[in-house]
Design a protein around this motif. Sequence first.
Motif, PDB file in Angstrom:
ATOM      1  N   HIS A 152       0.834  -1.202   0.000  1.00 54.47           N
ATOM      2  CA  HIS A 152       0.000   0.000   0.000  1.00 54.47           C
ATOM      3  C   HIS A 152       0.873   1.257   0.000  1.00 54.47           C
ATOM      4  O   HIS A 152       2.082   1.205   0.209  1.00 54.47           O
ATOM      5  N   ASP A 164       1.118   3.547   2.123  1.00 55.43           N
ATOM      6  CA  ASP A 164       1.762   3.846   3.404  1.00 55.43           C
ATOM      7  C   ASP A 164       2.893   2.884   3.735  1.00 55.43           C
ATOM      8  O   ASP A 164       3.445   2.918   4.832  1.00 55.43           O
ATOM      9  N   GLN A 221      -4.934   1.361  -5.499  1.00 57.06           N
ATOM     10  CA  GLN A 221      -5.043   2.797  -5.321  1.00 57.06           C
ATOM     11  C   GLN A 221      -3.727   3.490  -5.680  1.00 57.06           C
ATOM     12  O   GLN A 221      -2.669   2.836  -5.747  1.00 57.06           O
ATOM     13  N   ARG A 254     -15.421  11.607   0.437  1.00 58.61           N
ATOM     14  CA  ARG A 254     -14.173  12.314   0.747  1.00 58.61           C
ATOM     15  C   ARG A 254     -14.175  13.695   0.101  1.00 58.61           C
ATOM     16  O   ARG A 254     -13.613  14.640   0.644  1.00 58.61           O
ATOM     17  N   GLY A 258      -2.362   8.599  -3.240  1.00 56.74           N
ATOM     18  CA  GLY A 258      -3.590   8.182  -2.574  1.00 56.74           C
ATOM     19  C   GLY A 258      -4.071   9.152  -1.525  1.00 56.74           C
ATOM     20  O   GLY A 258      -4.921   8.769  -0.709  1.00 56.74           O
ATOM     21  N   ARG A 259      -3.628  10.409  -1.542  1.00 52.84           N
ATOM     22  CA  ARG A 259      -4.048  11.386  -0.550  1.00 52.84           C
ATOM     23  C   ARG A 259      -4.418  12.708  -1.228  1.00 52.84           C
ATOM     24  O   ARG A 259      -3.844  13.069  -2.263  1.00 52.84           O
ATOM     25  N   SER A 290      -9.751  15.385   8.858  1.00 53.07           N
ATOM     26  CA  SER A 290      -8.487  15.149   8.133  1.00 53.07           C
ATOM     27  C   SER A 290      -7.589  14.191   8.905  1.00 53.07           C
ATOM     28  O   SER A 290      -7.863  13.855  10.052  1.00 53.07           O
ATOM     29  N   GLN A 291      -6.526  13.769   8.217  1.00 50.38           N
ATOM     30  CA  GLN A 291      -5.543  12.892   8.836  1.00 50.38           C
ATOM     31  C   GLN A 291      -4.322  13.660   9.360  1.00 50.38           C
ATOM     32  O   GLN A 291      -3.595  13.177  10.211  1.00 50.38           O
ATOM     33  N   ASP A 332      -6.942  11.220   3.520  1.00 50.07           N
ATOM     34  CA  ASP A 332      -6.816   9.988   2.751  1.00 50.07           C
ATOM     35  C   ASP A 332      -7.863   9.976   1.658  1.00 50.07           C
ATOM     36  O   ASP A 332      -9.013  10.404   1.856  1.00 50.07           O
TER      37      ASP A 332
END
Length: 797
Positions: free
Chosen positions: A549, A551, A581, A692, A728-729, A772-773, A791
Amino acid sequence: MDATPVQAAEPGLQADAGVPWHASLRTRLMLWVGLLLALLLLAAIATAFYAARSRIVADAEARTRFEAQQAADRLDATMRSVRISGESLIDLGNRVELGREQLLAAMEAMLDANPGTVGGLVALEPGVLADRGRLAYYVGIAARGVPDRDLLADGYDLVGREWYQRTLQATSPWWSEPYFSETAGGRYMTTLNLPLRNREAKRIGMVSLDVPVQALSSSLESLRSLGQRTALFAPAGTIAVHPEKGVAFAHTLSGYIQRAGRGDLAPMEAARAQGRALQFTHADARSGTTRFSVLQPVGDSGWSLQLSLGRDAMLADLEQATRMLGLIGALVALLAALAVLRLARRITVPLTELTASAGHFANGEFDWPVPHDARGDEVGVMARALERARDSIRLQLDQIGRYAAEQQKLQSELDIARNIQRSMLPRDRDFADGSRRYRLQARLEPAKAVGGDFHGHFLHGDGQLWFVVGDVSDKGVPAALFMVRALTVLEVATAAGDAPDRVLADAARHLAEGNDACMFATVLCGVLDLASGGLAIASAGHDAPLLRHADGRIEAIVLESGPALGFEAGDDYQVWHGRLQPGDLLFAWTDGVTEALDRDDRAFGEERLGAALQVAQDAADACDGLLRAVHGFADGAPQSDDITVFAIDCASAPVAGGWPRHLRVPDQRDRLPGLQQALASTLGEAGIEPRRIHDAQVIVEELVCNLMDHGAAAGVDALVLAVAVDAGRVVLDIRDNGAAYDPLAHPPPDLEADIAQRPIGGLGIHLVRELSQDVQYRRQDGWNALRVVLDAILPPS
């Protein structure tokens, strides 16, 4: 067969035909015989040397003991003669009434008769002579360089001398320590002192006789000429004679031992002090010389004689004789070796000629004749064996030539087959669909010229990318042929199929037909929707792929495998569904990777595979990096199976739409709805989920409205909004040119407090943090910059 004799090489230490002289049999025979003879002579000489050495050392030590006793006896005789002269004078005086003149005349006669003495003293107490006066007169022998001397007339204090008082008290004669006498001509002297007694045993005086030390040491000259070292010690230990310069008369034996570090002589000093004889072996630490010494007392005089002989002197003649014997032995060994060489020439000439023929054979001249093949000895046997070997080599060379031609033809055909096989495999490609970009990479390394691994991808339908990775059960040409068939069947099946399980079932049915060789292939089949990133994968006995992935987390896809293709028709294949993704990477491989072995037969394994995949940048780096890791692990160990790696990565396409957007604050509030619409359109084109997109709109509205409502007081008149989709963000950057203000420093609101008592502010930033992250603030170039990261995919609810 008849053979023409070969010209023999000239005898001598020259190179034989094809053989250097130092490697020839005759040279080796000569050297070995010479060496063996030399060793035997050396052993005999060594045995004789050590036997003679023991005997010589024993004889030398016995001779040293004998000569020491003889020398001591000679010294004792000399000293006894002096004593007898003194005692005779005393006896004469006791038996005859002598006056002063008669006593001195008798003393002179006695001294003259004894060549060892050079003078003497007569001393009488008062009342002994007729004139009742004292007498102290030294009688010298003028011929021996010593004059007379009247000590009383010279005022000499005789009574106060220690040696005079000691003699009066003595019960027997005693010898003095050596002393230097100017009166006796500048010589070192020793004196025998004898007490005088009358008939009533009353002490009435003394007689002393002077003897030069040289008179005593002269008897030792003969010993020095034999290489022996002599030393003479006075009663109190004074060294009177010594082989080292500057030692005699300057030291006692104990003082010399201490000053010179001669601890090896300590036993001799102890024996001398006790007046006993001693013989011992000792080593001079200064020179390392080992010596045998004998200490012998000289009668009852108190003097001692040392006689010493070094081991080197003992063995000098033996060593010289041994060297002479060694030279003679070496000469004998050399003569014997030369004789053997001459004899060996006669024996090795036929071997030399056979060696010459063998040298021609080595150069490919197989028609060269072989001599001596008619002889009945070992040379003849060797010659006939050489002929048979030549004929066999001819036949084998012909066979090798034919085999090499066939191998060359086969290798050429394999090279063509390898090129054809590689040309059937698709090249690496990039695919793009809307906001997504895919890179497909694969590498194949066969264990032989051709192999059974394969990979392929086929673009069918509306944005459907099919891919397969397979491994045939065998290697080499059979596996390559089955691989071609399998790849063709799979390509046809993917064109007509709608799901990976149906493709594998169709391929299994076709490959099982006519498979008399009972070969099979494990296959991983998947389809990728380029627009959405949707994945569907099925396996026919193949290892499930890994999904890394964005991350960095690596997911082992849980995929139940069905039967391999080629055994029998079947449709029992399970399908795994997922999504690729932006930032993700799908990786597949054949078992040639995980089962690669190093020099110790350890397998590469899936753990090392995951570690290599963890640090890969993209699909190409994943394939190349894993191959480097496998080869580094193998460290030169032979490749046991075909190796294939396959990777697909996904990245976001560049965001379009005229970003960033600039707003004036607070005059352009009416542009906010258009800004939100443009944000939704852009994120939708990038494949972001609608939920999102809504979160991003809420965050933008909250932050932009807050700046439009309150920013003017802080000097804000310009606002910039930028949006990007990466790995992916979703990344939102909001910048304003107002005074420095960090909204993240505001304390979080107390949501449980009563609304009437709750302070105003803080809810907007709280909402941004919840949606948010990551939120970060910085002050840069006079602007406040707030970055919000979301994300692209919402976590499952």
